[in-house]
Enzyme design. Structure first.
Site, short mmCIF file in Angstrom:
data_model
loop_
_atom_site.label_atom_id
_atom_site.label_comp_id
_atom_site.label_asym_id
_atom_site.label_seq_id
_atom_site.Cartn_x
_atom_site.Cartn_y
_atom_site.Cartn_z
N LYS A 58 0.86 -1.21 -0.02
CA LYS A 58 0.01 0.10 0.24
C LYS A 58 0.90 1.33 0.20
CE LYS A 58 -3.68 -2.25 2.20
NZ LYS A 58 -4.51 -2.78 3.27
N GLN A 102 -4.24 -1.12 9.64
CA GLN A 102 -4.27 -2.63 9.18
C GLN A 102 -4.85 -3.35 10.17
OE1 GLN A 102 -3.26 -3.47 5.87
NE2 GLN A 102 -4.26 -5.46 6.40
N ASP A 125 -10.77 3.20 4.56
CA ASP A 125 -11.16 1.97 4.18
C ASP A 125 -12.72 1.82 4.25
OD1 ASP A 125 -9.29 0.13 4.11
OD2 ASP A 125 -8.79 -0.17 6.20
#
Ligand code: NDP
Length: 307
Positions: A58, A102, A125
């Site tokens: 990422k 994460q 997200d």
């Protein structure tokens, strides 16, 4: 030998590369026009090897698109209070437009408490309940619009690219998780599909799937969806990422990645299908970058690009 069904394959890898190119161009344009560099903060707690790979990928993809990516690596023993303090600091940092923690996080930390702590506008997200609510109610434009979860966002982009207008189509979403199934169903509802959500308690699952013009499989069961579950000509989006044994003489421990769809039988029947790997996966990261740019624009009163 060339695959006689090659034109049915939805090339997620190529689509994601093109999207990342457009993101890079927009980042340059926004920097030139507004002096603004989109910033993404990626937080990783602990040393889970798979998470380390995701976080590295990422960060690398963000940097390639001209986005400033900052890594925050915290020890496995980090307390929830320490993590929440970092999230608060990032919420207040004007150079950070997107925050990604994460998952999974270690057991001493409640993932929902962390997601709830992220400022909804920086929640790239799209997991915060405010974003879930905005998506469910169709609040998709303006400074307080939903941030949409990356995987279903990428699926919808590929579907619209392949099929054009989705309105009136019968869509079946197999799986009802908060990160894939439910937001996918919400996006397809917004696109005016007639949506069925199927799951582990669904009766006559194969029959339900056979009704679908669009079948999205997100179950985490290797090759579960067979060719005879698919309506001829349907578009099939395979979200699953499963590692199965594929021993060879040279390497008896060899593994390979497969989706939730049995690709070989499905491609015979489907009109379009995403492969695994090279389908949904690359689009997920590209959409994270798109969400970061969108978030940066919204936070600075700039119209976000239409991806
Ligand atoms: P979850 O485990 O959270 O959800 C799975 C869903 O599938 C549940 O709703 C479950 O039903 C349903 N299900 C499980 N078994 C069956 C069955 N036998 N028949 C019918 N339905 C079933 O998974 P996720 O949504 O997080 O992920 C799904 C897959 O997508 C995984 O393979 C994951 O690795 C992959 N993934 C890929 C991403 C990408 O970027 N390509 C991103 C995110 C996920 P119930 O609710 O009744 O238990």
């Amino acid at each position: 030998m060339t695959n006689p069904h090659a034109d049915k394959i939805i090339d997620g890898k190529g689509f994601a590369e093109a999207l990342r190119g457009r993101i890079g161009e927009n980042v340059t344009r926004i920097k030139d026009a507004h002096g603004l560099t989109p910033g993404l903060a990626v937080v990783l707690v602990g040393d889970d090897p798979a998470s380390q790979v995701y976080v590295r990928n990422k960060g690398k993809a963000a940097a390639e698109a001209g986005i400033t990516a900052t890594d925050h690596r915290l020890d496995d023993s980090t307390s929830q209070a320490e993590l929440l303090a970092l999230v608060e600091q990032l919420n207040n940092d004007p150079a950070v437009h997107g925050i990604l923690v994460q998952l999974p996080v270690p057991n001493q930390i409640d993932p929902n408490a962390v997601i709830d702590a992220i400022a909804p506008g920086k929640d790239v997200d799209g997991f915060h309940v405010i974003n879930t609510g905005r998506l469910a109610t169709g609040q998709m434009t303006g400074p307080d619009a939903a941030m949409v979860p990356c995987t279903p966002l990428g699926c919808r982009m590929m579907l619209e690219d392949r099929l054009g207008d989705l309105s009136g189509l019968d869509a079946v979403v197999l799986g009802r998780s908060n990160i894939v199934g439910k937001p996918m169903a919400a996006l397809l509802t917004q696109a005016s599909c007639t949506v069925t959500i199927a799951h582990s308690r669904t009766k006559d699952l194969a029959d339900v799937c056979r009704r679908a013009d669009i079948l999205v499989a997100a179950v985490g069961r290797p090759q579960m969806v067979q060719g005879d579950w698919i309506k001829p000509g349907a578009a099939v989006i395979d979200v699953g990422i499963n590692r199965i044994a594929a021993p060879t003489e040279d390497d008896p421990n060899k593994m390979r990645l497969v989706g939730d769809v049995d690709f070989e039988s499905a491609i015979e029947v489907a009109g379009a299908i995403t492969p695994v790997p090279g389908g949904v996966g690359p689009m997920t990261i590209a959409c994270l970058l798109a969400n970061t740019v969108t978030a940066a624009c919204r936070q600075n009163g700039i119209d976000p690009p239409v991806w």
